[in-house]
Design an enzyme around this catalytic site. Structure first.
Site, PDB file in Angstrom:
ATOM      1  N   CYS A  46       0.828  -1.213   0.000  1.00  0.00           N
ATOM      2  CA  CYS A  46       0.000   0.000   0.000  1.00  0.00           C
ATOM      3  C   CYS A  46       0.859   1.259   0.000  1.00  0.00           C
ATOM      4  O   CYS A  46       1.692   1.451   0.891  1.00  0.00           O
ATOM      5  CB  CYS A  46      -0.908  -0.018   1.226  1.00  0.00           C
ATOM      6  SG  CYS A  46      -1.799   1.522   1.493  1.00  0.00           S
ATOM      7  N   TYR A  61      -5.615   5.701  -8.832  1.00  0.00           N
ATOM      8  CA  TYR A  61      -6.770   4.905  -8.403  1.00  0.00           C
ATOM      9  C   TYR A  61      -8.036   5.349  -9.125  1.00  0.00           C
ATOM     10  O   TYR A  61      -8.887   4.517  -9.470  1.00  0.00           O
ATOM     11  CB  TYR A  61      -6.958   5.014  -6.887  1.00  0.00           C
ATOM     12  CG  TYR A  61      -5.952   4.215  -6.105  1.00  0.00           C
ATOM     13  CD1 TYR A  61      -6.225   2.910  -5.710  1.00  0.00           C
ATOM     14  CD2 TYR A  61      -4.716   4.746  -5.769  1.00  0.00           C
ATOM     15  CE1 TYR A  61      -5.305   2.165  -4.998  1.00  0.00           C
ATOM     16  CE2 TYR A  61      -3.778   4.017  -5.064  1.00  0.00           C
ATOM     17  CZ  TYR A  61      -4.082   2.721  -4.688  1.00  0.00           C
ATOM     18  OH  TYR A  61      -3.149   1.978  -3.982  1.00  0.00           O
TER      19      TYR A  61
END
Length: 312
Positions: A57, A189
């Site tokens: 992440c 994203y």
């Protein structure tokens, strides 16, 4: 993927249908602060807090970088989730480069969220800073945690590193952060999880406009703001280091690679060459997470062999 609803784990994808195909990131829920004041509710103390992260992440990666730069590895121990995010979300395992939860023997990260708030509703994300004294989550917002790790634990730091968010540069850093967050950090994203052509086109256009701007901005500069490494560089780095390996192909951010930007590539290599930064990068976890977890994007779950990155 999923989320907690009144403390119960439920399967739930990203709701793009109600946003014209756009991916909208959720707000973090725990926003308390660790402070230098010994009388504060959360005073800085070595060994009191545990940081829960994913090596895959980019948001969690930021906190690992500052922890390493400051030499806080002993003061703030970590747990590292498995790179694969399955039906139960982030989970703990004995896999390679993973560190299970030693406090409660939790199998899944959502168990800690429910311990902190039994009726919690929302996404279960990393990073998480857990307070052993109060048995709760202090904060799960990476931007806040960067600031805490930058200054609050300086009494226990093993390295004499300059302030990553100096007062005289804060306005400039905040301005760069705002654009980089919206169009680059979150921009990849927004492109990758877009569910309409229009939403994807919009996100990709903004992303590459921002990368073009950064390429120009770095002319004659080593760092984004001022004459030394700052928080702004760390926030950008964690997206750039994943770009050619994951976002270019997996998220369809394929107009250009970072390798195609001479200044951005040199900047990326310069940051990666700092031992405390390069040592936090784990491409095995990064690639395995994205390609095997996002089955709505990559149904086969096959992790590609490449690309070969020039600075490795």
């Amino acid at each position: 993927m999923g989320k907690l609803v009144d403390g119960i784990w439920q399967q739930a994808g990203y709701d793009t249908d109600n946003n014209e195909g756009r991916f909208v990131r959720w707000d973090s829920s725990f926003r308390d602060s660790v402070e230098t004041d010994p009388d504060a509710r959360y005073p800085a103390e070595p060994g009191r807090y545990r940081l829960y992260v994913s090596l895959a992440c980019p948001w969690a990666h930021r906190t690992l970088i500052v922890r390493a730069l400051k030499g806080l590895e002993e003061a703030i121990p970590v747990s590292i989730v498995d790179p694969y995010m399955g039906e139960q979300g982030w989970s703990f395992s004995d896999g390679r480069d993973c560190i299970p939860d030693p406090l409660f023997g939790a199998r899944h990260l959502h168990e800690l969220y429910v311990r902190a708030k039994p009726d919690y509703s929302g996404r279960v994300t990393v990073p998480v800073l857990w307070d052993r004294r109060h048995g709760s989550i202090v904060n799960n917002e990476s931007a806040d945690l960067l600031r805490m790790l930058n200054r609050a634990f300086d009494a226990y730091a093993n390295r004499d590193l300059h302030d990553l968010y100096p007062a005289e540069r804060r306005e400039q850093i905040d301005a760069v952060n705002a654009r980089v967050y919206d169009q680059v950090n979150n921009g990849v994203y927004k492109a990758g999880f877009a569910s309409t052509q229009a939403a994807y086109d919009e996100a990709v256009g903004e992303l590459f406009c921002a990368l073009d701007w950064l390429e120009t901005h770095l002319k004659g500069r080593d760092w984004l703001v001022g004459e030394q490494l700052s928080e702004a560089d760390i926030r950008l780095f964690t997206t750039l280091i994943r770009f050619d390996a994951v976002y270019h192909g997996h998220f369809k951010c394929n107009l250009r690679r970072i390798k195609d930007y001479a200044r951005l590539e040199a900047y990326l290599e310069r940051l990666y060459a700092i031992p405390q930064i390069g040592s936090t990068v784990n491409f095995r976890h990064i690639k395995q997470h994205y390609y095997s977890s996002h089955r709505q994007i990559n149904p086969s779950g096959i992790v590609p062999a490449g690309p070969i990155l020039p600075f490795l």
